[in-house]
Structures are given as C-alpha cells and as structure tokens.
Motif scaffolding. Sequence first.
Motif, PDB file in Angstrom:
ATOM      1  N   CYS A  44       0.959  -1.192  -0.001  1.00 50.26           N
ATOM      2  CA  CYS A  44       0.220   0.012   0.028  1.00 50.26           C
ATOM      3  C   CYS A  44       0.685   1.296   0.067  1.00 50.26           C
ATOM      4  CB  CYS A  44      -0.854   0.088   1.045  1.00 50.26           C
ATOM      5  SG  CYS A  44       0.072   0.256   3.064  1.00 50.26           S
ATOM      6  N   ARG A  45       0.218   2.531  -0.040  1.00 55.07           N
ATOM      7  CA  ARG A  45       0.833   3.648  -0.281  1.00 55.07           C
ATOM      8  C   ARG A  45       2.177   3.983   0.876  1.00 55.07           C
ATOM      9  NH1 ARG A  45      -2.276   9.142  -1.380  1.00 55.07           N
ATOM     10  NH2 ARG A  45      -2.564   8.138  -3.136  1.00 55.07           N
ATOM     11  N   CYS A  46       1.567   3.522   2.224  1.00 54.64           N
ATOM     12  CA  CYS A  46       2.632   3.656   3.249  1.00 54.64           C
ATOM     13  C   CYS A  46       3.351   2.577   3.650  1.00 54.64           C
ATOM     14  CB  CYS A  46       1.743   4.084   4.593  1.00 54.64           C
ATOM     15  SG  CYS A  46       1.107   2.603   5.131  1.00 54.64           S
ATOM     16  N   GLY A  47       3.187   1.244   2.938  1.00 46.18           N
ATOM     17  CA  GLY A  47       4.109  -0.041   3.086  1.00 46.18           C
ATOM     18  C   GLY A  47       3.698  -0.607   4.253  1.00 46.18           C
ATOM     19  N   ALA A  48       2.636  -0.394   4.983  1.00 47.15           N
ATOM     20  CA  ALA A  48       2.419  -1.333   6.285  1.00 47.15           C
ATOM     21  C   ALA A  48       1.612  -2.539   5.593  1.00 47.15           C
ATOM     22  CB  ALA A  48       1.394  -0.411   7.178  1.00 47.15           C
ATOM     23  N   CYS A  64      -2.503   4.332   6.385  1.00 54.93           N
ATOM     24  CA  CYS A  64      -2.311   5.281   5.270  1.00 54.93           C
ATOM     25  C   CYS A  64      -3.804   5.775   4.721  1.00 54.93           C
ATOM     26  CB  CYS A  64      -1.494   5.118   4.215  1.00 54.93           C
ATOM     27  SG  CYS A  64      -2.049   3.673   3.134  1.00 54.93           S
ATOM     28  N   CYS A  96      -5.932   0.172   4.077  1.00 58.20           N
ATOM     29  CA  CYS A  96      -4.881   0.048   5.049  1.00 58.20           C
ATOM     30  C   CYS A  96      -5.394   1.019   6.106  1.00 58.20           C
ATOM     31  CB  CYS A  96      -3.472   0.725   4.485  1.00 58.20           C
ATOM     32  SG  CYS A  96      -2.342   0.860   5.853  1.00 58.20           S
TER      33      CYS A  96
HETATM   34 ZN   LIG Z   1      -0.702   1.894   4.207  1.00 58.89          ZN
END
Ligand SMILES: [Zn+2]
Length: 155
Positions: A10-14, A80, A77
């Motif tokens: 996802c955008r933040c990597g989580a 993010c 997510c």
């Molecule tokens: Zn995320």
Amino acid sequence: MTDTIGRGHCRCGAIELTVTGAALMRGLCHCTICQAFNEAPYADITLFRSRDVQVNAPERVRFDTYRPPPAVQRGKCADCEQPAIEYLDLPGLPKLAIVPSANLQELPGLPDPALHIFYHRRTADVDDGLPRFSGYWRSQLAFSWRVMAALWRTR
Ligand SMILES: [Zn+2]
Ligand SMILES: [Zn+2]
C-alpha cells in the motif's frame, strides 16, 4: 510449494502483498463505488485468484461495506487509509483478489490494462485506444468474460 512472483504494498508500506500466481487481468473501472473508494476518476485494478496474494498483516486491513452488488469487500490500510486489497466472491468462481495496480508497480509481469468498464459513469473522457464498455450488464459481461477466460487459461 508456491513460488513468489513479486511483491506489492500500500502507499505507506504497512500492508505488504506477496504475489504467488499470475495476474488474471487488469482493467479500469469507472463505477461510482470505485470512484469513491479510490478518490479518483476511475480505479486501475488487477485481479488474481485470492490464494495467489498473501497479505502480511490482514488485521491492519479495514474492510468497508459499500452498497451491493456485487459481493465485493473493499479493504483500506488502517495506517495510510488508502486502498490495499479487495475481495470478490462470486458463486461458481474461485474467490478473487482485486489489487489497486498502484500497489503493484514493482511486480514483474504486471499486465497492461485491457478495458474500461462502467464507462457511462466516467467523470472525464479517456482516449487510450482500449475497449470501453458502458452500461451495467455490458460492463459486467465484458469483465466476467475476461476473468473466466483467464481462469480457464491459467488453471
Ligand atoms: Zn498503508
Ligand atoms: Zn468499479
């Protein structure tokens, strides 16, 4: 034993995604639910068998129910708040995972988009030479036909 094809996030990597099977197809959906869910004029989505996409932290994916049909669970997510993964459960078909293509930019073999669906709901014209399907049933049929052909091809 499954081989990893590649990874996404996802955008933040989580939320990390591990892909272990070929993409079935990639399409551009202009339906109003996709517009709202993605906060974009349309969704660029890639489909897989759900068994071919593993999520590292499923408990951090927040699923919302948008109005039916079809039976789509749409997950963002928790960190993010951007689309992470969606699941589509249709009778008679294996469960499918729908991944925003933006989450798969580093995936080897990510297919090019094949078509536009729900084009009658577009907020802007798109002139990219791809087939464009308008109307609920025409969109559903165009989409389902390609998914089923891909499921058959990659059995
Ligand atoms: Zn995320
Ligand atoms: Zn849609």
